[in-house]
Design a protein around this motif. Sequence first.
Motif, mmCIF file in Angstrom:
data_model
loop_
_atom_site.group_PDB
_atom_site.id
_atom_site.type_symbol
_atom_site.label_atom_id
_atom_site.label_comp_id
_atom_site.label_asym_id
_atom_site.label_seq_id
_atom_site.Cartn_x
_atom_site.Cartn_y
_atom_site.Cartn_z
ATOM 1 N N GLN A 82 -1.447 8.714 14.587
ATOM 2 C CA GLN A 82 -0.849 8.420 13.295
ATOM 3 C C GLN A 82 -1.944 7.767 12.453
ATOM 4 O O GLN A 82 -2.589 6.830 12.899
ATOM 5 C CB GLN A 82 0.324 7.462 13.492
ATOM 6 C CG GLN A 82 1.072 7.115 12.251
ATOM 7 C CD GLN A 82 2.253 6.183 12.562
ATOM 8 O OE1 GLN A 82 2.277 5.519 13.577
ATOM 9 N NE2 GLN A 82 3.216 6.162 11.668
ATOM 10 N N LEU A 125 -1.571 -2.575 12.094
ATOM 11 C CA LEU A 125 -0.506 -3.539 11.825
ATOM 12 C C LEU A 125 0.744 -2.901 11.223
ATOM 13 O O LEU A 125 1.825 -3.479 11.265
ATOM 14 C CB LEU A 125 -1.021 -4.654 10.913
ATOM 15 C CG LEU A 125 -2.133 -5.514 11.515
ATOM 16 C CD1 LEU A 125 -2.656 -6.513 10.485
ATOM 17 C CD2 LEU A 125 -1.653 -6.225 12.774
ATOM 18 N N GLU A 126 0.592 -1.692 10.678
ATOM 19 C CA GLU A 126 1.731 -0.980 10.112
ATOM 20 C C GLU A 126 2.380 -0.016 11.113
ATOM 21 O O GLU A 126 3.398 0.590 10.812
ATOM 22 C CB GLU A 126 1.293 -0.205 8.869
ATOM 23 C CG GLU A 126 0.869 -1.111 7.725
ATOM 24 C CD GLU A 126 0.285 -0.337 6.555
ATOM 25 O OE1 GLU A 126 0.330 0.913 6.552
ATOM 26 O OE2 GLU A 126 -0.222 -0.993 5.638
ATOM 27 N N THR A 127 1.807 0.108 12.283
ATOM 28 C CA THR A 127 2.351 0.999 13.298
ATOM 29 C C THR A 127 3.514 0.318 14.001
ATOM 30 O O THR A 127 3.372 -0.794 14.500
ATOM 31 C CB THR A 127 1.260 1.361 14.336
ATOM 32 O OG1 THR A 127 0.176 1.983 13.667
ATOM 33 C CG2 THR A 127 1.809 2.285 15.407
ATOM 34 N N ASP A 128 4.659 0.995 14.046
ATOM 35 C CA ASP A 128 5.800 0.372 14.718
ATOM 36 C C ASP A 128 5.635 0.477 16.235
ATOM 37 O O ASP A 128 4.926 1.331 16.754
ATOM 38 C CB ASP A 128 7.136 0.962 14.255
ATOM 39 C CG ASP A 128 7.305 2.424 14.601
ATOM 40 O OD1 ASP A 128 7.278 2.762 15.804
ATOM 41 O OD2 ASP A 128 7.487 3.228 13.668
ATOM 42 N N THR A 177 -2.683 5.391 10.070
ATOM 43 C CA THR A 177 -2.123 4.217 9.405
ATOM 44 C C THR A 177 -2.796 2.980 9.979
ATOM 45 O O THR A 177 -3.451 3.043 11.019
ATOM 46 C CB THR A 177 -0.587 4.137 9.599
ATOM 47 O OG1 THR A 177 -0.078 3.069 8.816
ATOM 48 C CG2 THR A 177 -0.211 3.929 11.039
ATOM 49 N N SER A 178 -2.638 1.893 9.317
ATOM 50 C CA SER A 178 -3.163 0.625 9.802
ATOM 51 C C SER A 178 -2.466 0.253 11.108
ATOM 52 O O SER A 178 -1.257 0.478 11.263
ATOM 53 C CB SER A 178 -2.907 -0.464 8.749
ATOM 54 O OG SER A 178 -3.007 -1.742 9.323
#
Length: 123
Positions: free
Chosen positions: A103, A108-111, A105-106
Motif C-alpha cells: 500500500q 503511520l496512516e496504515t491501519d 501510504t505513510s
Amino acid sequence: MSPRNGMQDGEASSEGRTVPRTVLVTGGAGVIGFAAAKALSTNRTVVLLDLGDSVQERAAELPDGFGVTCDLADAGDLAVAYKSIFDRIGPPGIVIHCAAIAQVTSFLETDREYFERARAINL
C-alpha cells in the motif's frame, strides 16, 4: 513421472540427496511469479499458488503445471492448499515466494488490519 511426487529421476543436490523435480510458486499468476514459473517449467511439475480465478488459466500455459487458489494470509486456507499439493505431487523441491501486497501510504496512516495482512502474505 510418478503421479505421487511429480518426480522423474530427480536431481542431486549439493549434499547428494535427490531433490524432487517440482516447483511451488506463490503469487504464480502474477507477472513476476509466472515468469519464474515459466523459467523453471522445463522437465518440472510447477504449481502456481495465488488468490483469484486466473491461477488455473495461467497454470494451463505451462507444460506440466496446475494452479491452486489460496489466500496466503489465511493459515487454514494455506494448510488445505498445501495438503492438496502434497497429496497430488508430494513435497515441492523448490519454493519460490513471489506473492506480495503493498500500500503506498505513510506507515503511520496504515491501519493495523492491512499491516497484519501484508505481513502474513509478504513474509
